[in-house]
Design a protein around this motif. Structure first.
Motif, mmCIF file in Angstrom:
data_model
loop_
_atom_site.group_PDB
_atom_site.id
_atom_site.type_symbol
_atom_site.label_atom_id
_atom_site.label_comp_id
_atom_site.label_asym_id
_atom_site.label_seq_id
_atom_site.Cartn_x
_atom_site.Cartn_y
_atom_site.Cartn_z
ATOM 1 N N PHE A 81 0.810 -1.213 0.000
ATOM 2 C CA PHE A 81 0.000 0.000 0.000
ATOM 3 C C PHE A 81 0.847 1.269 0.000
ATOM 4 N N ASN A 82 0.412 2.218 -0.803
ATOM 5 C CA ASN A 82 0.881 3.590 -0.701
ATOM 6 C C ASN A 82 -0.378 4.446 -0.537
ATOM 7 N N ASP A 83 -0.231 5.737 -0.452
ATOM 8 C CA ASP A 83 -1.386 6.606 -0.208
ATOM 9 C C ASP A 83 -2.426 6.492 -1.329
ATOM 10 N N GLU A 84 -1.984 6.431 -2.567
ATOM 11 C CA GLU A 84 -2.903 6.337 -3.702
ATOM 12 C C GLU A 84 -3.737 5.052 -3.643
ATOM 13 N N MET A 85 -3.086 3.940 -3.319
ATOM 14 C CA MET A 85 -3.805 2.671 -3.204
ATOM 15 C C MET A 85 -4.786 2.684 -2.045
ATOM 16 N N CYS A 130 -8.722 2.101 -2.214
ATOM 17 C CA CYS A 130 -9.323 1.064 -1.369
ATOM 18 C C CYS A 130 -10.457 1.664 -0.540
ATOM 19 N N GLU A 131 -10.202 2.817 0.057
ATOM 20 C CA GLU A 131 -11.238 3.479 0.863
ATOM 21 C C GLU A 131 -12.472 3.802 0.026
ATOM 22 N N ASN A 190 -8.288 3.885 7.497
ATOM 23 C CA ASN A 190 -6.882 4.223 7.376
ATOM 24 C C ASN A 190 -6.108 2.922 7.237
ATOM 25 N N GLY A 191 -4.851 3.018 6.945
ATOM 26 C CA GLY A 191 -4.053 1.817 6.806
ATOM 27 C C GLY A 191 -2.582 2.109 6.814
ATOM 28 N N GLU A 192 -1.815 1.047 6.798
ATOM 29 C CA GLU A 192 -0.370 1.124 6.698
ATOM 30 C C GLU A 192 0.031 0.362 5.439
#
Length: 126
Positions: free
Chosen positions: A20-24, A28-29, A47-49
């Motif tokens: 995951f990066n911010d775009e992914m 996803c969100e 949110n995620g890491e």
């Protein structure tokens, strides 16, 4: 009928590769928000890491959490694998994006603020 059912969900990627990066995470969100709407549920926090995501979902009593989870994971997996093929190694994920397991914890109104803060504080990758 009035209800206020919330579930904290955590999904990890298969074999926990840091994909995951911010775009992914944003994609996803957005996907998971649409899936929730289809179930008349609401994605309250996301949110995620690099290797997992956290969701706080308010859902109606007619929805089984397992059914919601299957749709969230299935639809997001298809979209993410389609749109971010270059970031994923299908040899590692064996055509599966998410681990088959997940974490789910129900919550009432009292800990919701704490759960939202916990999810917001995840170290989201850039």
């Amino acid at each position: 009928m009035v209800s206020a059912m919330h579930v904290h969900l955590v999904f990890i990627t298969k074999y926990r590769p840091g994909v995951f990066n911010d775009e992914m995470l944003t994609a996803c969100e957005n996907t998971m928000r649409k899936v929730c709407e289809d179930f008349e549920a609401e994605l309250k926090e996301f949110n995620g890491e690099t290797d997992h995501v956290h969701l706080l979902v308010q859902y109606p009593p007619k929805v089984a959490v397992s059914t919601l989870v299957n749709s969230l994971k299935g639809v997001s997996s298809r979209i993410l694998r389609r749109d971010f093929t270059a970031r994923m190694n299908r040899a590692i994920t064996h055509e599966r994006f998410w681990s088959p397991s997940y974490f789910a914890a129900s919550s009432g109104d009292a800990p919701l603020t704490m759960m939202r803060q916990y999810i917001e504080q995840q170290r989201r990758p850039l």
